[in-house]
Design an enzyme around this catalytic site. Structure first.
Site, short mmCIF file in Angstrom:
data_model
loop_
_atom_site.label_atom_id
_atom_site.label_comp_id
_atom_site.label_asym_id
_atom_site.label_seq_id
_atom_site.Cartn_x
_atom_site.Cartn_y
_atom_site.Cartn_z
N ASP A 121 39.27 53.69 64.51
CA ASP A 121 39.02 53.00 63.24
C ASP A 121 39.90 53.58 62.14
OD1 ASP A 121 37.86 51.23 61.53
OD2 ASP A 121 35.91 52.23 61.44
N LEU A 150 44.77 59.66 85.73
CA LEU A 150 43.94 59.32 84.56
C LEU A 150 43.67 57.83 84.59
CD1 LEU A 150 42.98 60.11 81.54
CD2 LEU A 150 45.18 59.21 80.84
N ARG A 176 42.97 50.88 56.53
CA ARG A 176 42.91 51.73 55.33
C ARG A 176 44.10 52.68 55.27
NH1 ARG A 176 37.04 53.54 56.47
NH2 ARG A 176 37.50 52.31 58.32
N TRP A 177 44.49 53.17 56.45
CA TRP A 177 45.65 54.07 56.48
C TRP A 177 46.90 53.32 56.02
CZ3 TRP A 177 50.27 53.99 59.25
CH2 TRP A 177 51.04 55.15 59.13
N HIS A 210 48.15 49.19 62.59
CA HIS A 210 47.85 49.01 64.02
C HIS A 210 49.01 49.52 64.88
CE1 HIS A 210 44.22 47.01 62.99
NE2 HIS A 210 44.78 45.91 62.54
C1 FPP Z 1 40.41 49.48 63.70
O1 FPP Z 1 41.07 49.67 62.48
C2 FPP Z 1 41.34 49.15 64.78
C3 FPP Z 1 41.35 47.99 65.50
C4 FPP Z 1 40.44 46.88 65.27
C5 FPP Z 1 42.33 47.76 66.56
C6 FPP Z 1 42.80 48.96 67.32
C7 FPP Z 1 44.07 48.59 67.94
C8 FPP Z 1 45.14 49.39 68.12
C9 FPP Z 1 45.16 50.84 67.84
C10 FPP Z 1 46.40 48.78 68.60
C11 FPP Z 1 46.39 48.23 70.00
C12 FPP Z 1 45.84 49.13 71.02
C13 FPP Z 1 46.33 49.43 72.23
C14 FPP Z 1 45.43 50.16 73.15
C15 FPP Z 1 47.68 49.11 72.72
P1 FPP Z 1 40.67 48.70 61.30
O2 FPP Z 1 41.64 47.58 61.27
O3 FPP Z 1 39.25 48.30 61.42
O4 FPP Z 1 40.87 49.64 60.06
P2 FPP Z 1 40.08 49.56 58.67
O5 FPP Z 1 38.63 49.79 58.99
O6 FPP Z 1 40.69 50.68 57.89
O7 FPP Z 1 40.35 48.23 58.09
#
Ligand code: FPP
Length: 250
Positions: A22, A133, A26-27, A39
């Site tokens: 998560d 793994l 925000r980052w 992402h």
């Molecule tokens: C949450 O951050 C993250 C996600 C909903 C997606 C996670 C996906 C990735 C890291 C990229 C694809 C993954 C792989 C395994 C190749 P958020 O968008 O909810 O952040 P926020 O809460 O700050 O808005």
């Protein structure tokens, strides 16, 4: 191995670590960037966590990459996430294969865009015999969806007379979930300061140690992972017993 590993008890490495990644959005905002930039940086964290897991001997990693609720995000972000997923799979499968990583998914992947489904299936097939793994991507996944499905499958078996109600045991439910071949996680890590489970592995997390950190996922790298595992190693896992009972068995 670097100094980072000196506090790590090599005899108590969790076999399975699950992640709620998560804080990408925000980052990205903190960097003055678009959410998809976050992402993309998050994919780099995924790669580093896989590498670290292999180095220290974690055998299973489950990553919550796309929940059933994530479809409600802006269409542009959903499409961007799917593209990123295909790109990551395409770019990383050979390397994963070389390093003995087996790819699995949990969730309803058939409902993902066709390009995504085919690249996932190809990578799953190519890496199926690897043993170093197992990387489990939770995609179009939610725990309530998984448990509801398991109930339907079991009910169907009872209706057909293949299973009696006495045979509906915890073991039977375990076998019916998407995670049937995967041990329960010993440790769940959620980044970005949110302290909730968000419909992730609700059945499987019954005895899992929960670790929440304020670090945003794109900044969650090797040092943060080792730190989380060291924190896990300080926990006393009692499984309903008393501390004294546990110490008697040591
Ligand atoms: C949450 O951050 C993250 C996600 C909903 C997606 C996670 C996906 C990735 C890291 C990229 C694809 C993954 C792989 C395994 C190749 P958020 O968008 O909810 O952040 P926020 O809460 O700050 O808005």
């Amino acid at each position: 191995m670097t100094n980072l590993y000196t506090n790590l008890d090599q005899t108590n490495i969790p076999k399975h670590v699950a992640f709620i990644m998560d804080g990408n959005g925000r980052w990205a905002k903190s960097q003055g960037q678009h959410r998809l930039f976050g992402h993309a940086a998050g994919v780099e964290s995924v790669k580093e966590i896989i590498k670290t897991a292999r180095e220290i001997g974690v055998q299973f990693l489950t990553m919550y990459a796309f929940s059933t609720e994530n479809w409600n995000r802006p269409a542009e972000e959903v499409a961007g996430l799917m593209d990123l997923l295909v790109q990551a799979i395409t770019n990383e499968t050979d390397d994963m294969h070389k390093n003995g990583v087996r790819l699995l998914t949990i969730g309803d992947i058939e409902a993902l865009p066709e390009g995504c489904v085919s690249s996932l299936k190809e990578a799953i097939d190519k890496t199926k015999d690897n043993t170093a793994l197992t990387l489990i991507l939770a995609l179009n996944y939610s725990a309530r969806w998984e448990i509801t499905n398991a109930c339907k499958l079991i009910a169907e078996k009872v209706k057909q007379g293949v299973l009696s109600t006495d045979q509906i045991t915890e073991d039977q439910i375990n076998k019916t979930l998407n995670t049937s071949m995967i041990p329960d996680p010993e440790l769940l890590i959620r980044t970005s300061g949110e302290c909730r489970i968000s419909n992730f592995l609700l059945w499987q997390l019954s005895y899992t140690e929960l670790y929440f950190t304020a670090v945003q996922w794109p900044e969650f790298r090797r040092a943060e992972f080792i730190h989380a595992i060291c924190a896990f190693q300080q926990r006393e896992r009692r499984f309903g017993l008393t501390s004294e009972q546990l110490n008697e068995h040591k």
